[in-house]
Design a protein around this motif. Structure first.
Motif, short mmCIF file in Angstrom:
data_model
loop_
_atom_site.label_atom_id
_atom_site.label_comp_id
_atom_site.label_asym_id
_atom_site.label_seq_id
_atom_site.Cartn_x
_atom_site.Cartn_y
_atom_site.Cartn_z
N GLN A 67 86.43 -22.39 94.15
CA GLN A 67 85.71 -21.78 93.02
C GLN A 67 86.62 -20.83 92.25
O GLN A 67 86.59 -20.80 91.01
N LEU A 68 87.42 -20.07 92.97
CA LEU A 68 88.34 -19.14 92.32
C LEU A 68 89.37 -19.91 91.48
O LEU A 68 89.61 -19.57 90.32
N VAL A 69 89.97 -20.94 92.07
CA VAL A 69 91.00 -21.72 91.37
C VAL A 69 90.40 -22.40 90.14
O VAL A 69 90.97 -22.34 89.04
N SER A 70 89.23 -23.00 90.28
CA SER A 70 88.58 -23.67 89.15
C SER A 70 88.22 -22.67 88.06
O SER A 70 88.40 -22.93 86.87
N GLY A 71 87.69 -21.53 88.47
CA GLY A 71 87.29 -20.50 87.50
C GLY A 71 88.48 -19.95 86.74
O GLY A 71 88.40 -19.75 85.51
N ILE A 72 89.57 -19.70 87.43
CA ILE A 72 90.78 -19.19 86.76
C ILE A 72 91.32 -20.24 85.80
O ILE A 72 91.71 -19.91 84.67
N SER A 73 91.32 -21.50 86.20
CA SER A 73 91.80 -22.57 85.32
C SER A 73 91.00 -22.62 84.03
O SER A 73 91.55 -22.75 82.95
N ALA A 74 89.68 -22.50 84.16
CA ALA A 74 88.80 -22.59 82.99
C ALA A 74 88.87 -21.34 82.11
O ALA A 74 88.73 -21.44 80.88
N ALA A 75 89.08 -20.19 82.70
CA ALA A 75 88.99 -18.93 81.95
C ALA A 75 90.34 -18.27 81.70
O ALA A 75 90.39 -17.11 81.29
N ARG A 76 91.42 -18.98 81.92
CA ARG A 76 92.76 -18.37 81.84
C ARG A 76 93.03 -17.64 80.51
O ARG A 76 93.52 -16.51 80.54
N PRO A 77 92.72 -18.22 79.34
CA PRO A 77 92.98 -17.47 78.10
C PRO A 77 92.20 -16.15 78.03
O PRO A 77 92.75 -15.13 77.60
N ASP A 78 90.95 -16.16 78.46
CA ASP A 78 90.14 -14.94 78.45
C ASP A 78 90.67 -13.91 79.45
O ASP A 78 90.70 -12.71 79.16
N ILE A 79 91.09 -14.39 80.61
CA ILE A 79 91.64 -13.50 81.64
C ILE A 79 92.90 -12.83 81.11
O ILE A 79 93.07 -11.61 81.22
N ASP A 80 93.80 -13.62 80.53
CA ASP A 80 95.05 -13.06 80.00
C ASP A 80 94.79 -12.08 78.85
O ASP A 80 95.45 -11.04 78.76
N ALA A 81 93.81 -12.40 78.00
CA ALA A 81 93.47 -11.49 76.90
C ALA A 81 92.93 -10.16 77.46
O ALA A 81 93.29 -9.08 76.97
N THR A 82 92.12 -10.23 78.48
CA THR A 82 91.58 -9.02 79.12
C THR A 82 92.71 -8.18 79.71
O THR A 82 92.76 -6.96 79.54
N LEU A 83 93.64 -8.85 80.40
CA LEU A 83 94.76 -8.12 80.99
C LEU A 83 95.66 -7.51 79.93
O LEU A 83 96.15 -6.38 80.09
N ARG A 84 95.90 -8.20 78.83
CA ARG A 84 96.74 -7.64 77.76
C ARG A 84 96.12 -6.38 77.18
O ARG A 84 96.83 -5.44 76.80
N ARG A 85 94.79 -6.36 77.08
CA ARG A 85 94.11 -5.15 76.58
C ARG A 85 94.13 -4.03 77.60
O ARG A 85 94.08 -2.86 77.24
N THR A 86 94.19 -4.37 78.88
CA THR A 86 94.09 -3.37 79.94
C THR A 86 95.43 -2.76 80.31
O THR A 86 95.52 -1.55 80.55
#
Length: 195
Positions: A67-86
């Motif tokens: 579930q973690l691997v699938s979720g990260i694959s699907a949400a990678r652009p959003d995750i990276d955008a969140t990290l860039r803001r943080t």
């Protein structure tokens, strides 16, 4: 078989072990520029074949890692955008790949699941200390603590105001009115009535 080997061969069912498994998949996929699902499948096969590189996960932990691997694959652009803001003062190119992938994993869980933040952060810090550099644990902790503070908290319903119970005294035609409090000790008094 020795006790140590028996213990090592027993499947691990913890979420922390599943997170570590998912981190390894994410790291390997990122380093090799490979599809995450194919890396996951290879890692699962290696684990089932007895490769001691991976702890043997229980089926439940393996499902969570998937579930973690699938979720990260699907949400990678959003995750990276969140990290860039943080993250302040660091670009992804300047960061260790280990730290970045640990942050991606934890960010997905913090933003995409209902899991409480403290155990996610604790697991991420432990993985960072195990696989990262000397300051990785501190860096990961700082970034994730900042992210946790920045994320909106789920709405907690306000506790309802305590309701005052009102006791209605049934009309009793057989007992005299003055004896009503004797048969119902919890009966409310009317204002001005003597105790």
């Amino acid at each position: 078989m020795t006790r140590r080997r028996e213990k090592a061969a027993a499947p691990v069912g913890t979420r922390r072990a599943a997170r570590e498994f998912a981190f390894r998949v994410l790291f390997e996929a990122d380093r090799g520029d490979l599809p995450m699902q194919s890396v996951f499948n290879r890692a699962e096969s290696a684990m089932r074949a007895g490769d001691d590189t991976f702890p043997v996960l229980s089926e439940e932990a393996l499902v969570f890692a998937q579930q973690l691997v699938s979720g990260i694959s699907a949400a990678r652009p959003d995750i990276d955008a969140t990290l860039r803001r943080t993250i302040r003062g660091w670009s992804f190119d300047q960061m260790a790949q280990t730290d970045l992938n640990i942050l991606r994993l934890a960010t997905f869980e913090m933003t995409g699941t209902t899991e409480p933040h403290p155990p996610i952060i604790e697991s991420a810090v432990r993985i960072a200390r195990k696989f990262g550099g000397d300051d990785s644990g501190r860096f990961v902790n700082g970034v994730l603590a900042g992210l946790s503070r920045a994320l909106p908290r789920p709405e907690t319903p306000a506790a309802p105001a305590p309701q005052r119970e009102v006791f209605e005294q049934p009309a009793d035609t057989t007992a005299p009115a003055s004896d009503a409090s004797a048969t119902h000790p919890a009966a409310p008094r009317t204002p001005g009535e003597p105790e």
